[in-house]
Scaffold this motif. Structure first.
Motif, short mmCIF file in Angstrom:
data_model
loop_
_atom_site.label_atom_id
_atom_site.label_comp_id
_atom_site.label_asym_id
_atom_site.label_seq_id
_atom_site.Cartn_x
_atom_site.Cartn_y
_atom_site.Cartn_z
N ASP A 142 -10.86 -3.85 -11.08
CA ASP A 142 -11.77 -5.00 -11.04
C ASP A 142 -12.34 -5.08 -9.62
O ASP A 142 -11.74 -5.68 -8.72
N HIS A 143 -13.51 -4.47 -9.46
CA HIS A 143 -14.03 -4.24 -8.11
C HIS A 143 -14.39 -5.52 -7.36
O HIS A 143 -14.50 -5.50 -6.14
N LYS A 144 -14.57 -6.63 -8.06
CA LYS A 144 -14.96 -7.83 -7.32
C LYS A 144 -13.83 -8.33 -6.42
O LYS A 144 -14.07 -9.07 -5.48
N TYR A 145 -12.60 -7.91 -6.73
CA TYR A 145 -11.48 -8.31 -5.88
C TYR A 145 -11.16 -7.29 -4.79
O TYR A 145 -10.23 -7.47 -4.02
N CYS A 146 -11.92 -6.21 -4.76
CA CYS A 146 -11.64 -5.13 -3.79
C CYS A 146 -12.12 -5.55 -2.40
O CYS A 146 -13.23 -6.06 -2.24
N ILE A 147 -11.27 -5.32 -1.40
CA ILE A 147 -11.66 -5.65 -0.02
C ILE A 147 -11.92 -4.38 0.79
O ILE A 147 -11.99 -4.44 2.01
N LEU A 148 -12.01 -3.26 0.11
CA LEU A 148 -12.35 -1.97 0.74
C LEU A 148 -11.39 -1.60 1.87
O LEU A 148 -11.80 -1.01 2.87
N CYS A 149 -10.11 -1.94 1.67
CA CYS A 149 -9.13 -1.60 2.71
C CYS A 149 -8.85 -0.11 2.74
O CYS A 149 -8.33 0.40 3.73
N GLY A 150 -9.14 0.58 1.65
CA GLY A 150 -8.96 2.04 1.60
C GLY A 150 -7.53 2.51 1.38
O GLY A 150 -7.24 3.70 1.39
N ARG A 151 -6.61 1.58 1.15
CA ARG A 151 -5.22 2.01 0.94
C ARG A 151 -5.09 2.94 -0.27
O ARG A 151 -4.36 3.91 -0.26
N CYS A 152 -5.80 2.59 -1.35
CA CYS A 152 -5.70 3.38 -2.58
C CYS A 152 -6.19 4.80 -2.34
O CYS A 152 -5.59 5.77 -2.81
N VAL A 153 -7.27 4.93 -1.60
CA VAL A 153 -7.85 6.24 -1.33
C VAL A 153 -6.87 7.07 -0.49
O VAL A 153 -6.61 8.25 -0.76
N ARG A 154 -6.28 6.41 0.52
CA ARG A 154 -5.36 7.14 1.40
C ARG A 154 -4.07 7.55 0.68
O ARG A 154 -3.57 8.64 0.85
N VAL A 155 -3.54 6.65 -0.16
CA VAL A 155 -2.30 7.03 -0.85
C VAL A 155 -2.56 8.20 -1.80
O VAL A 155 -1.76 9.12 -1.93
N CYS A 156 -3.71 8.15 -2.47
CA CYS A 156 -4.04 9.20 -3.43
C CYS A 156 -4.22 10.55 -2.72
O CYS A 156 -3.80 11.58 -3.21
#
Ligand code: SF4
Ligand code: SF4
Ligand code: SF4
Ligand code: FES
Length: 378
Positions: A142-156
């Motif tokens: 649910d992208h409206k709650y995304c704060i673009l912290c990038g944690r998900c990208v880095r963990v992946c």
């Protein structure tokens, strides 16, 4: 080694340690959104700013290396004001739906908005991301709650090595994307759920928990995942004794905050209505032993028919004593008639080391055979 002083407390740390890490060692929590102890520091959110004696500017502590003799302050009026400003900017692009949000109570943005008294933005609210992706059975995006912290990208990328997602677009167009914004299933995602685990907001949430209860309504039980011999620790969040979702905890000795797909999502068998909860004996044998009055006959829905048979057509539930006595008797008869090597034992990776030890002892010393294997080898 270098010695730093943070909020009046001194600590000696390895060269290269960041102020954020040294503060954590001292038990001092510096507010943070994009920092995660298992990931590289991106320095994106600026919430972790600190004051360093002798420097005019504020420094992000997650990227600031400790220096010998450095004196750091993590709390001051100026820092509070700046952090309030940072949170104000975040919520200018984020619907404050906390009253209806499943993440409320476990959300870092909500926590800091509360702590710094930011109830609304002082800017014009403009939520730039609206994409809602429900394209896999495991988690929602649910992208409206995304704060673009990038944690998900880095963990992946850094921990899982799947590289399934990336920060795409610029400015208000920025968002977390799969290649060509396609469905998750078409990416290299292995559905480990680690991105969901590290996401600080409701942008990534398990499908299984949506609308099923608030964080503070859930009970939590820690246990060991039963799927393989690694023995990862897993914490289940339960409502009315039913599992809503699984997560790992930072203090888990084997796996830290990470689980594989099976550990994170493969728990529905635990309360499945078809789960066996009592031993069962084949109906023909139960009839021979006088445990049932109904003789066995080929069920209408047998494997020879089109439909699968129901378990109660072919098996009779019995108590543990009856089941164990029968197994013991059958094993003893087989050894007597055909010798111990006519029996083979297959142990399970779902058992503990101690249980497997006892099982091999039973096979070797009790039955008298070395015919023994373990499903983890298959
Ligand atoms: S993600 Fe966090 S801040 Fe946003 S609505 Fe949900 S609880 Fe509130
Ligand atoms: S579920 Fe795992 S593999 Fe898929 S995007 Fe998230 S971290 Fe990457
Ligand atoms: S989805 Fe979550 S973890 Fe990923 S960038 Fe957005 S807020 Fe951060
Ligand atoms: S936590 Fe340091 S910049 Fe985000």
């Amino acid at each position: 080694m270098v010695t730093v002083t943070i909020d009046g407390k001194s600590i000696q740390v390895e060269t290269g340690t960041t102020v954020m890490e040294a503060a954590r060692d001292l038990g001092i929590e510096i507010p943070h959104l994009c920092y995660h102890p298992e990931l590289s520091a991106s320095g994106g959110c600026r919430l972790c700013i600190v004051e360093v004696e002798g420097r005019a500017g504020l420094e992000p502590s997650c990227q600031l290396a400790c220096a010998d003799g450095q004196v750091v302050r993590t709390q001051s009026k100026r820092l509070s004001q700046m952090r309030r400003e940072v949170i104000d900017l975040f919520v200018s692009d984020h619907p404050l739906d906390c009253v209806i949000c499943d993440k409320a109570g476990a959300c870092l943005l909500q926590k800091y908005a509360y702590e710094y008294g930011v109830s609304e933005t002082s800017y014009d609210l403009e939520v730039s991301r609206s994409l809602f992706q429900d394209d896999n059975p495991f988690f929602l995006r649910d992208h409206k709650y995304c704060i673009l912290c990038g944690r998900c990208v880095r963990v992946c990328n850094e921990v899982i090595g799947a590289d399934a997602i990336e920060l795409a677009g610029r400015g208000f167009e920025s968002h977390v994307a799969t290649p060509f914004d396609g469905p998750m299933i078409d990416s290299s995602c292995i559905f480990c759920g680690s991105c969901v685990q590290v996401c600080p907001t409701a942008a990534l949430m398990p499908v299984s928990r949506r609308g099923k209860g608030r964080e503070w309504d859930l009970d939590r039980i820690k246990t060991i995942c039963g799927y393989c011999g690694v023995g990862c620790q897993v914490e289940y969040a339960l409502k009315d004794s039913r599992i809503l979702y699984a997560q790992a905890t930072p203090d888990a000795p084997v796996n830290g905050e990470f689980l594989c797909t099976k550990g994170r999502y493969g728990w529905d068998f635990a309360t499945h209505p078809e789960r066996l909860t009592t031993p069962m004996i084949r109906r023909d044998m139960a009839y021979e032993l006088g445990l049932t009055d109904e003789p066995w006959h080929l069920p209408d829905a047998s494997p020879l028919a089109v439909q699968q048979p129901k378990i109660e057509d072919s098996f009779v539930p019995v108590g543990w004593d009856t089941a164990l006595d029968l197994v013991a008797q059958k094993l003893a008869d087989t050894v007597k008639e055909n010798g111990p090597d006519s029996i083979m034992g297959l142990a399970s990776a779902r058992c503990t080391n101690e249980e497997n030890y006892v099982f091999q002892k039973f096979m070797r010393a009790g039955i008298g055979t070395n015919n023994l294997d373990h499903c983890a080898r298959l």
